[in-house]
Design a protein around this motif. Structure first.
Motif, mmCIF file in Angstrom:
data_model
loop_
_atom_site.group_PDB
_atom_site.id
_atom_site.type_symbol
_atom_site.label_atom_id
_atom_site.label_comp_id
_atom_site.label_asym_id
_atom_site.label_seq_id
_atom_site.Cartn_x
_atom_site.Cartn_y
_atom_site.Cartn_z
ATOM 1 N N TYR A 38 11.394 -11.312 70.153
ATOM 2 C CA TYR A 38 10.895 -9.952 70.409
ATOM 3 C C TYR A 38 10.267 -9.451 69.114
ATOM 4 N N GLU A 39 9.047 -9.938 68.863
ATOM 5 C CA GLU A 39 8.380 -9.746 67.584
ATOM 6 C C GLU A 39 7.031 -9.060 67.774
ATOM 7 N N ASP A 40 6.617 -8.319 66.759
ATOM 8 C CA ASP A 40 5.303 -7.693 66.735
ATOM 9 C C ASP A 40 4.348 -8.604 65.963
ATOM 10 N N PRO A 41 3.267 -9.089 66.585
ATOM 11 C CA PRO A 41 2.346 -9.971 65.859
ATOM 12 C C PRO A 41 1.822 -9.366 64.562
ATOM 13 N N GLU A 42 1.708 -8.040 64.509
ATOM 14 C CA GLU A 42 1.230 -7.399 63.285
ATOM 15 C C GLU A 42 2.206 -7.645 62.133
ATOM 16 N N THR A 43 3.496 -7.596 62.405
ATOM 17 C CA THR A 43 4.499 -7.895 61.386
ATOM 18 C C THR A 43 4.461 -9.373 61.021
ATOM 19 N N LEU A 44 4.306 -10.230 62.012
ATOM 20 C CA LEU A 44 4.254 -11.665 61.752
ATOM 21 C C LEU A 44 3.097 -12.046 60.837
ATOM 22 N N ARG A 45 1.998 -11.327 60.938
ATOM 23 C CA ARG A 45 0.840 -11.657 60.097
ATOM 24 C C ARG A 45 1.142 -11.486 58.621
ATOM 25 N N GLN A 46 2.126 -10.643 58.294
ATOM 26 C CA GLN A 46 2.529 -10.493 56.891
ATOM 27 C C GLN A 46 3.191 -11.758 56.347
ATOM 28 N N LEU A 47 3.661 -12.622 57.247
ATOM 29 C CA LEU A 47 4.408 -13.815 56.845
ATOM 30 C C LEU A 47 3.524 -15.027 56.651
ATOM 31 N N GLU A 48 2.247 -14.905 56.961
ATOM 32 C CA GLU A 48 1.363 -16.065 56.889
ATOM 33 C C GLU A 48 1.370 -16.658 55.481
ATOM 34 N N GLY A 49 1.584 -17.947 55.415
ATOM 35 C CA GLY A 49 1.663 -18.637 54.135
ATOM 36 C C GLY A 49 3.049 -18.639 53.516
ATOM 37 N N LYS A 50 3.943 -17.790 54.013
ATOM 38 C CA LYS A 50 5.310 -17.716 53.491
ATOM 39 C C LYS A 50 6.301 -18.481 54.368
ATOM 40 N N VAL A 51 5.990 -18.585 55.656
ATOM 41 C CA VAL A 51 6.868 -19.240 56.625
ATOM 42 C C VAL A 51 6.175 -20.501 57.125
ATOM 43 N N ALA B 238 15.162 -4.853 77.210
ATOM 44 C CA ALA B 238 13.780 -4.978 76.732
ATOM 45 C C ALA B 238 12.893 -5.463 77.878
ATOM 46 N N GLU B 239 12.550 -4.552 78.760
ATOM 47 C CA GLU B 239 11.758 -4.909 79.936
ATOM 48 C C GLU B 239 10.411 -5.528 79.560
ATOM 49 N N ASP B 240 9.875 -5.124 78.405
ATOM 50 C CA ASP B 240 8.572 -5.621 77.958
ATOM 51 C C ASP B 240 8.693 -6.871 77.080
ATOM 52 N N TYR B 241 9.827 -7.546 77.139
ATOM 53 C CA TYR B 241 10.081 -8.687 76.256
ATOM 54 C C TYR B 241 8.958 -9.717 76.309
ATOM 55 N N PHE B 242 8.559 -10.142 77.500
ATOM 56 C CA PHE B 242 7.622 -11.260 77.597
ATOM 57 C C PHE B 242 6.255 -10.941 77.016
ATOM 58 N N GLN B 243 5.775 -9.730 77.221
ATOM 59 C CA GLN B 243 4.440 -9.424 76.700
ATOM 60 C C GLN B 243 4.410 -9.520 75.179
ATOM 61 N N TRP B 244 5.530 -9.153 74.526
ATOM 62 C CA TRP B 244 5.595 -9.249 73.073
ATOM 63 C C TRP B 244 5.905 -10.675 72.625
ATOM 64 N N ALA B 245 6.854 -11.324 73.270
ATOM 65 C CA ALA B 245 7.246 -12.669 72.851
ATOM 66 C C ALA B 245 6.109 -13.670 73.040
ATOM 67 N N SER B 246 5.391 -13.565 74.139
ATOM 68 C CA SER B 246 4.285 -14.497 74.375
ATOM 69 C C SER B 246 3.193 -14.308 73.330
ATOM 70 N N ALA B 247 2.850 -13.055 73.021
ATOM 71 C CA ALA B 247 1.838 -12.792 71.989
ATOM 72 C C ALA B 247 2.335 -13.243 70.619
ATOM 73 N N ALA B 248 3.618 -13.053 70.355
ATOM 74 C CA ALA B 248 4.187 -13.458 69.063
ATOM 75 C C ALA B 248 4.120 -14.974 68.892
ATOM 76 N N ILE B 249 4.456 -15.715 69.939
ATOM 77 C CA ILE B 249 4.440 -17.175 69.846
ATOM 78 C C ILE B 249 3.020 -17.678 69.621
ATOM 79 N N LEU B 250 2.046 -17.063 70.253
ATOM 80 C CA LEU B 250 0.657 -17.460 70.024
ATOM 81 C C LEU B 250 0.237 -17.181 68.582
ATOM 82 N N GLU B 251 0.709 -16.072 68.014
ATOM 83 C CA GLU B 251 0.414 -15.769 66.608
ATOM 84 C C GLU B 251 1.111 -16.767 65.683
ATOM 85 N N MET B 252 2.328 -17.113 65.995
ATOM 86 C CA MET B 252 3.049 -18.114 65.195
ATOM 87 C C MET B 252 2.285 -19.428 65.180
ATOM 88 N N PHE B 253 1.819 -19.852 66.333
ATOM 89 C CA PHE B 253 1.073 -21.109 66.414
ATOM 90 C C PHE B 253 -0.259 -21.008 65.674
#
Length: 290
Positions: free
Chosen positions: A131-144, A165-180
């Motif tokens: 349950y992650e925000d892609p905007e926060t994940l972008r701060q981790l680029e190069g560190k993780v 967290a009814e909206d879990y999937f919309q955030w988790a799916s976008a987060a996983i795509l950002e991670m990849f």
């Protein structure tokens, strides 16, 4: 800080000493255990174990959480980013195969400070509930180097019912795509994961359709050789569990989930024996190593 690090975007005021928000934590890191952990996936454990830091607090409210003393119970010790950096070095000196940061999201700024600009000799693993925000994940680029997200739900019903967290999937799916996007296809060296995304899915009793939908997402968005999947059977009923959650996953349920995963063409990853539902997978959160 006024915190909007995760999809809750609760705007809570969190300072070095003041806790707030859904996670219920201050801005400074709070950790309950640092240890060489043997019970992660084999590609993360190596010869001596994953160098795991269990952070306190969580932005989800999973009624089946096995780590409730730290996720919701307030157990943990406040530390500085400097001490966290020292813990990383101590774990590496003990032979850690990676730095495994468990439930780290709400401490992102402090963890970034602790990681600094150093090139660590082992992969940094972001071990999160998905349950992650892609905007926060972008701060981790190069560190993780390795992302280890859960993909708990693809259906809003169980996401709301079990984790608030009814909206879990919309955030988790976008987060996983950002991670990849950040890591690209996974890289394995001598059986150890050096870079990439390993998606975990915990099969819940009576929720086979949710599992199918989660696996569908993986199959639709990733080709073989791009991500790893860990299909877990270790659900353990917690005190007060209701309905299907009062029981373990059956053999038939897990066999059906494994067969569906194979039929989806997902062959990179891990499955578990049903005997994996063991309490010893959860360590004592007694502050050791912190």
């Amino acid at each position: 800080m006024i915190c909007n690090l995760c999809p809750r975007r609760c705007g809570a005021e969190r300072t070095d000493t003041r806790s707030g928000g859904v996670c219920g934590q201050p801005a400074m890191p709070v950790a309950a255990r640092a240890m060489l952990h043997q019970w992660e996936e084999p590609c993360l454990v190596g010869e001596h174990g994953a160098g795991t830091v269990f952070f306190s607090g969580c932005n989800l409210r999973c009624c089946f959480c096995q780590n409730q003393p730290i996720s919701r119970g307030g157990v943990g010790k406040a530390i500085t980013p400097e001490r966290l950096r020292q813990i990383f070095r101590e774990l590496i000196d003990q032979g850690a195969a990676c730095l495994d940061l468990v439930t780290p999201t709400h401490f992102t700024p402090a963890i970034l400070e602790a990681l600094g600009d150093e090139v660590w000799p082992v992969p940094v693993v972001w071990n999160c509930g998905g349950y992650e925000d892609p905007e926060t994940l972008r701060q981790l680029e190069g560190k993780v180097q390795v992302y280890l997200p859960d993909l708990k739900y693809a259906l809003p019903g169980p996401a709301k019912r079990y984790s608030g967290a009814e909206d879990y999937f919309q955030w988790a799916s976008a987060a996983i795509l950002e991670m990849f996007r950040q890591t690209g296809p996974y890289v394995m060296e001598n059986g150890q994961l050096k870079r990439g995304v390993l998606i975990r899915h915990l099969l819940l009793p009576g929720e086979m359709e949710n599992t199918r939908r989660c696996l569908d997402f993986v199959a639709e968005h990733f080709r073989p050789g791009e991500v790893l999947v860990s299909l877990m059977s270790q659900y353990t009923p917690q005190p007060g569990a209701e309905g299907n959650l009062r029981r373990h996953v059956t053999r038939a349920e897990y066999r059906a989930a494994v067969a569906y995963m194979e039929n989806c063409g997902i062959t990179d990853g891990y499955t578990q024996e049903r005997t994996s539902a063991k309490e010893e997978y959860t360590p004592d959160f007694d502050g050791r190593g912190v």
